[in-house]
Design a protein around this motif. Sequence first.
Motif, PDB file in Angstrom:
ATOM      1  N   ARG A 101       0.835  -1.207   0.000  1.00 32.71           N
ATOM      2  CA  ARG A 101       0.000   0.000   0.000  1.00 32.71           C
ATOM      3  C   ARG A 101       0.871   1.258   0.000  1.00 32.71           C
ATOM      4  O   ARG A 101       0.534   2.260   0.623  1.00 32.71           O
ATOM      5  N   ASN A 102       1.994   1.160  -0.705  1.00 29.59           N
ATOM      6  CA  ASN A 102       2.942   2.263  -0.742  1.00 29.59           C
ATOM      7  C   ASN A 102       2.857   2.925  -2.118  1.00 29.59           C
ATOM      8  O   ASN A 102       3.557   2.546  -3.054  1.00 29.59           O
ATOM      9  N   MET A 103       1.964   3.896  -2.208  1.00 30.62           N
ATOM     10  CA  MET A 103       1.716   4.542  -3.495  1.00 30.62           C
ATOM     11  C   MET A 103       2.924   5.332  -3.987  1.00 30.62           C
ATOM     12  O   MET A 103       3.157   5.418  -5.190  1.00 30.62           O
ATOM     13  N   LYS A 104       3.692   5.894  -3.074  1.00 27.36           N
ATOM     14  CA  LYS A 104       4.880   6.656  -3.459  1.00 27.36           C
ATOM     15  C   LYS A 104       5.917   5.727  -4.101  1.00 27.36           C
ATOM     16  O   LYS A 104       6.491   6.051  -5.145  1.00 27.36           O
ATOM     17  N   LEU A 105       6.147   4.573  -3.497  1.00 22.71           N
ATOM     18  CA  LEU A 105       7.085   3.603  -4.061  1.00 22.71           C
ATOM     19  C   LEU A 105       6.564   3.058  -5.391  1.00 22.71           C
ATOM     20  O   LEU A 105       7.326   2.896  -6.348  1.00 22.71           O
TER      21      LEU A 105
END
Length: 165
Positions: A101-105
């Motif tokens: 759930r790491n949208m930045k990554l």
Amino acid sequence: RMWAYTVGFTVLPHVGGFLGWFLNRKEIPIWYEKLKKPSWCPSRKMFPVAWTVLYTGMGYASYLVWNDLGGCNSKAIIPLGLYGAQLALNWAWPPFFFGARNMKLALMDILCLDGLAMGTVCSWYQINKVAALLMVPYLGWLAMATCLTIRIWKDNPEEKTGKME
């Protein structure tokens, strides 16, 4: 015997795509459906259809390039290396986005993926124009997916963890 190579190269992209879906399938109805998405976001039913077509095209294109270069040799390092690298980033996106759930990554991943996919197409164009053209729909879909990732990232601020600044 060549048919086995054709099938193998064509099926390969589907392996990571299937694994990405399988490992993250529970997160889609639980987490993804609750995210704010733009009106132009494709329906959930569209994604497996699109990826099946795109993976088949890129897999077959990779076979054409491999075949034209005479297999895995020094001439194949850059064109097939670019392809392999972009495929690895393609496969990494679902675990980053859905699993972690790491949208930045996920956004950093897809931006690098865009560059590698364009580099792949440019290197392939000199070897096999049909292979390069088979990748054009993939580039189009990646452009949409990149815009969608940016929009979802902006519209759904991630909860901050750690120290307050």
